[in-house]
Design a protein around this motif. Structure first.
Motif, mmCIF file in Angstrom:
data_model
loop_
_atom_site.group_PDB
_atom_site.id
_atom_site.type_symbol
_atom_site.label_atom_id
_atom_site.label_comp_id
_atom_site.label_asym_id
_atom_site.label_seq_id
_atom_site.Cartn_x
_atom_site.Cartn_y
_atom_site.Cartn_z
ATOM 1 N N VAL A 31 -0.524 -49.525 -13.656
ATOM 2 C CA VAL A 31 0.227 -50.571 -14.339
ATOM 3 C C VAL A 31 1.534 -49.950 -14.823
ATOM 4 C CG1 VAL A 31 0.263 -52.199 -16.257
ATOM 5 C CG2 VAL A 31 -1.884 -51.743 -15.052
ATOM 6 N N ARG A 59 3.360 -60.648 -16.019
ATOM 7 C CA ARG A 59 1.944 -60.312 -16.067
ATOM 8 C C ARG A 59 1.410 -60.637 -17.452
ATOM 9 N NH1 ARG A 59 1.254 -54.598 -12.880
ATOM 10 N NH2 ARG A 59 -0.930 -55.154 -13.202
ATOM 11 N N MET A 108 -1.909 -60.257 -20.114
ATOM 12 C CA MET A 108 -3.118 -59.496 -20.386
ATOM 13 C C MET A 108 -3.428 -59.535 -21.869
ATOM 14 S SD MET A 108 -1.508 -55.697 -19.679
ATOM 15 C CE MET A 108 -1.123 -56.171 -17.999
ATOM 16 N N PHE A 153 -7.752 -53.446 -21.057
ATOM 17 C CA PHE A 153 -7.113 -54.747 -20.853
ATOM 18 C C PHE A 153 -7.971 -55.718 -20.047
ATOM 19 C CE2 PHE A 153 -3.224 -52.120 -21.406
ATOM 20 C CZ PHE A 153 -2.651 -52.837 -22.437
ATOM 21 N N GLU A 168 -6.685 -58.573 -17.650
ATOM 22 C CA GLU A 168 -5.444 -59.120 -17.092
ATOM 23 C C GLU A 168 -5.715 -60.402 -16.316
ATOM 24 O OE1 GLU A 168 -1.484 -57.959 -14.469
ATOM 25 O OE2 GLU A 168 -3.197 -56.591 -14.457
#
Length: 319
Positions: A169, A212, A214, A288, A290
């Motif tokens: 990431v 993104r 998350m 996380f 996501e």
């Protein structure tokens, strides 16, 4: 109005299962003014009782959705008749199993003082009968809770190397929404809804279609529970309260898609990392959850039934 904890205690149903039923549209909760937690009204509790009864009658969740979404009695009757037919098949199969076991008991009783030989099981006709038996998947008693079943199959559910993806990431700037409350079930959706509102009000996905999303839970055994939801944003984008602007340094993660909203997979992913010869846990980095295909999800109303999550466990190369 009843809270999640009260409903869970009174009806003997887990908060996770309540959340699942709500996510697939079987029940609805409400949020009262000046009250931080979601609550269920009388109609929702009555619907829950109906769901519990139908599940004990071995009606699958998918069919329960069809029943509640269909006012045509004929269609509902067809569903029940289909289940009755499956039960008849199960009864026939179990009757055959009982008959064969009875025959075995009889033969063993006759030969109790002789060397044990299960010649009967080698008979071609018996093999043909047993081989043709097809027991429905729901032969396991419904009274067994989901947690009991998961514990019983724990050894079979261990993740293999082929089940886990290793992903990187990248560093990113994020808008963060932090929520705290008594129940873990409530803080996650509330934080996520704040992020969704921010995305819609700022038209973020027009500016950054590769955004993104998350979130992560802060480790805590007792209330209050804490959850923080993120969405990646352009570095120069302004973020107003109650959201905050943060920078994430990036990192490497072991990833696994969350199946059937079974968050027990966090434990399996952690076990996989602990047993890995190549990787170990990276300290100081959140675990996380996501959202996959975030652009598509937000463009289509951010429906829970369309939501897919990736579990991201922070790792580093083992020394």
């Amino acid at each position: 109005m009843q809270t999640v904890r009260t409903v869970s205690k009174n009806l003997g149903i887990s908060s996770r299962m309540l959340r699942y039923y709500e996510q697939i549209g079987l029940i609805e909760s409400q949020r009262m003014e000046d009250y931080a937690y979601r609550v269920y009204d009388e109609s929702a509790i009555r619907r829950l009782r109906q769901i519990i009864i139908l599940r004990k009658l071995r009606v699958p969740v998918k069919q329960i959705r069809e029943i509640f979404g269909n006012s045509d009695a004929v269609s509902v009757i067809e569903i029940f008749e289909c289940n009755i037919s499956e039960l008849d098949e199960q009864i026939t199969a179990l009757s055959t199993v009982k008959s064969i076991l009875g025959r075995l008991v009889h033969e063993l009783q006759e030969k109790a003082n002789m060397c044990l030989q299960l010649d009967y099981l080698g008979d071609n006709s018996v093999f043909a009968i047993v081989d043709s038996i097809s027991l429905p998947k729901n032969t396991i008693q419904e009274e067994k809770s989901m947690d009991d079943l998961k514990m019983a199959s724990k050894s079979l559910d261990k993740l293999k190397d082929s089940d886990v993806r290793i992903v990187y990431v990248p560093p990113m700037t994020v808008a963060a929404a932090y929520v705290t409350g008594e129940f873990e079930w409530g803080v996650g959706p509330e934080a996520t809804s704040k992020i969704e509102k921010f995305v819609q009000e700022t038209d973020l996905l027009k500016i950054k279609p590769d955004a993104r999303a998350m979130g992560f839970t802060f480790s805590s055994e007792t209330p209050p529970k804490e959850y923080e939801a993120w969405v990646s944003i352009p570095e120069d984008m302004e973020v107003k309260a109650p959201l905050t602007k943060k920078t994430f340094g990036g990192g490497m993660f072991a990833a696994h898609v969350l199946p059937d909203w079974d968050f027990g997979y966090w434990n399996r992913l952690e076990e996989w990392v602990s047993a890995s010869e190549k990787y170990e846990q990276a300290e100081g980095v959140p675990h996380f959850e996501e959202v996959l295909n975030y652009f598509y999800l937000m463009q289509n109303g951010a429906k829970m039934e369309d939501t897919q999550l990736d579990l991201l466990f922070p790792i580093k190369a083992r020394k």
